[in-house]
Scaffold this motif. Structure first.
Motif, PDB file in Angstrom:
ATOM      1  N   SER A   1      38.626  43.450  33.652  1.00  0.00           N
ATOM      2  CA  SER A   1      38.006  43.140  34.927  1.00  0.00           C
ATOM      3  C   SER A   1      36.616  42.585  34.669  1.00  0.00           C
ATOM      4  O   SER A   1      35.816  43.194  33.976  1.00  0.00           O
ATOM      5  CB  SER A   1      37.934  44.413  35.742  1.00  0.00           C
ATOM      6  N   HIS A  36      34.743  32.569  36.732  1.00  0.00           N
ATOM      7  CA  HIS A  36      35.801  33.489  36.359  1.00  0.00           C
ATOM      8  C   HIS A  36      37.035  32.753  35.862  1.00  0.00           C
ATOM      9  O   HIS A  36      37.964  33.383  35.409  1.00  0.00           O
ATOM     10  CB  HIS A  36      36.185  34.370  37.550  1.00  0.00           C
ATOM     11  N   SER A  40      42.098  32.964  38.477  1.00  0.00           N
ATOM     12  CA  SER A  40      41.753  34.381  38.531  1.00  0.00           C
ATOM     13  C   SER A  40      41.823  34.845  39.976  1.00  0.00           C
ATOM     14  O   SER A  40      41.614  34.073  40.894  1.00  0.00           O
ATOM     15  CB  SER A  40      40.336  34.604  37.999  1.00  0.00           C
ATOM     16  N   ARG A  41      42.135  36.113  40.157  1.00  0.00           N
ATOM     17  CA  ARG A  41      42.216  36.673  41.511  1.00  0.00           C
ATOM     18  C   ARG A  41      41.105  37.678  41.717  1.00  0.00           C
ATOM     19  O   ARG A  41      40.807  38.463  40.840  1.00  0.00           O
ATOM     20  CB  ARG A  41      43.555  37.352  41.715  1.00  0.00           C
ATOM     21  N   CYS A  43      39.904  41.006  42.877  1.00  0.00           N
ATOM     22  CA  CYS A  43      40.501  42.322  43.134  1.00  0.00           C
ATOM     23  C   CYS A  43      39.633  43.148  44.066  1.00  0.00           C
ATOM     24  O   CYS A  43      40.143  43.938  44.850  1.00  0.00           O
ATOM     25  CB  CYS A  43      40.684  43.075  41.832  1.00  0.00           C
ATOM     26  N   GLN A  60      38.300  46.265  48.732  1.00  0.00           N
ATOM     27  CA  GLN A  60      39.370  46.249  47.730  1.00  0.00           C
ATOM     28  C   GLN A  60      40.561  45.464  48.268  1.00  0.00           C
ATOM     29  O   GLN A  60      40.910  45.590  49.442  1.00  0.00           O
ATOM     30  CB  GLN A  60      39.781  47.699  47.444  1.00  0.00           C
ATOM     31  N   ASP A  63      47.294  43.591  48.948  1.00  0.00           N
ATOM     32  CA  ASP A  63      48.264  42.493  48.921  1.00  0.00           C
ATOM     33  C   ASP A  63      49.338  42.633  49.994  1.00  0.00           C
ATOM     34  O   ASP A  63      50.006  41.660  50.341  1.00  0.00           O
ATOM     35  CB  ASP A  63      48.948  42.418  47.556  1.00  0.00           C
ATOM     36  N   TYR A  73      41.074  42.344  52.280  1.00  0.00           N
ATOM     37  CA  TYR A  73      40.220  43.218  51.474  1.00  0.00           C
ATOM     38  C   TYR A  73      39.661  44.289  52.400  1.00  0.00           C
ATOM     39  O   TYR A  73      39.064  43.969  53.422  1.00  0.00           O
ATOM     40  CB  TYR A  73      39.097  42.414  50.812  1.00  0.00           C
ATOM     41  N   SER A 152      34.984  41.583  41.240  1.00  0.00           N
ATOM     42  CA  SER A 152      35.862  42.067  40.175  1.00  0.00           C
ATOM     43  C   SER A 152      37.124  41.220  40.235  1.00  0.00           C
ATOM     44  O   SER A 152      37.727  41.083  41.303  1.00  0.00           O
ATOM     45  CB  SER A 152      36.219  43.532  40.394  1.00  0.00           C
ATOM     46  N   SER A 153      37.504  40.647  39.106  1.00  0.00           N
ATOM     47  CA  SER A 153      38.677  39.771  39.099  1.00  0.00           C
ATOM     48  C   SER A 153      39.667  40.212  38.045  1.00  0.00           C
ATOM     49  O   SER A 153      39.356  40.986  37.141  1.00  0.00           O
ATOM     50  CB  SER A 153      38.254  38.326  38.832  1.00  0.00           C
ATOM     51  N   SER A 154      40.879  39.675  38.189  1.00  0.00           N
ATOM     52  CA  SER A 154      41.926  39.972  37.197  1.00  0.00           C
ATOM     53  C   SER A 154      42.141  38.759  36.328  1.00  0.00           C
ATOM     54  O   SER A 154      41.796  37.665  36.665  1.00  0.00           O
ATOM     55  CB  SER A 154      43.221  40.347  37.900  1.00  0.00           C
TER      56      SER A 154
END
Length: 154
Positions: A1, A36, A40-41, A43, A60, A63, A73, A152-154
């Motif tokens: 992350s 990023h 990237s997604r 989160c 947060q 989905d 979110y 924060s990304s994945s």
């Protein structure tokens, strides 16, 4: 992350800052800033600096609950949610008068009737690129607000 914190908002489009380049998402969900990497997604997003401190906090990804095909979110406390509609992120109360606002937002966006909610992000264009600008409804009118946010990304 990965995380990134930047001051963005009114009067901050300075040459020393890199403009945000939004890439098309590779997977469902909002695109993420180029720092990023494309695809990237996001989160989670931590937002601070609103006039109303109840809007500040960590949002947060959920989905399962979507607006116009995009994930929403939700604030950790469950009091607000953020959603994307057209080119804007919007923050809305989760409940009003004891009823969930989420179904009303979904219905409104399905019919092209959009409320800006309590706050929304749009983009401002200047000689240095596109910059996110947040606006908040407070005391009966809209104000530009300067936010600090961490992604924060994945």
């Amino acid at each position: 992350s990965a995380g990134i914190a930047r001051q963005l908002g009114a009067q901050q489009a300075q040459p020393s800052l890199e403009p945000m380049a939004v890439a098309a998402p590779a997977a469902p969900g909002p695109a993420i800033v180029s720092q990023h990497g494309a695809g990237s997604r996001i989160c989670a997003v931590n937002l601070t600096g609103f006039r109303d401190p109840s809007l500040d906090g960590r949002y947060q990804i959920n989905d399962q609950l979507r607006v116009a095909g995009w994930p929403t979110y939700w604030k950790d406390a469950g009091s607000h949610f953020m959603y994307r509609y057209e080119d804007r992120l919007r923050i809305c109360e989760a409940f009003a008068d004891g009823q969930s606002m989420f179904p009303q937002v979904v219905l409104a966006t399905d019919h092209g009737q959009v409320s800006p909610g309590h706050a929304y992000m749009s983009y401002s264009l200047d000689l240095h690129g596109m910059w996110p600008v947040w606006n908040e409804f407070s005391m009966g009118k809209w104000f530009e607000v300067q936010l600090t946010f961490a992604i924060s990304s994945s």
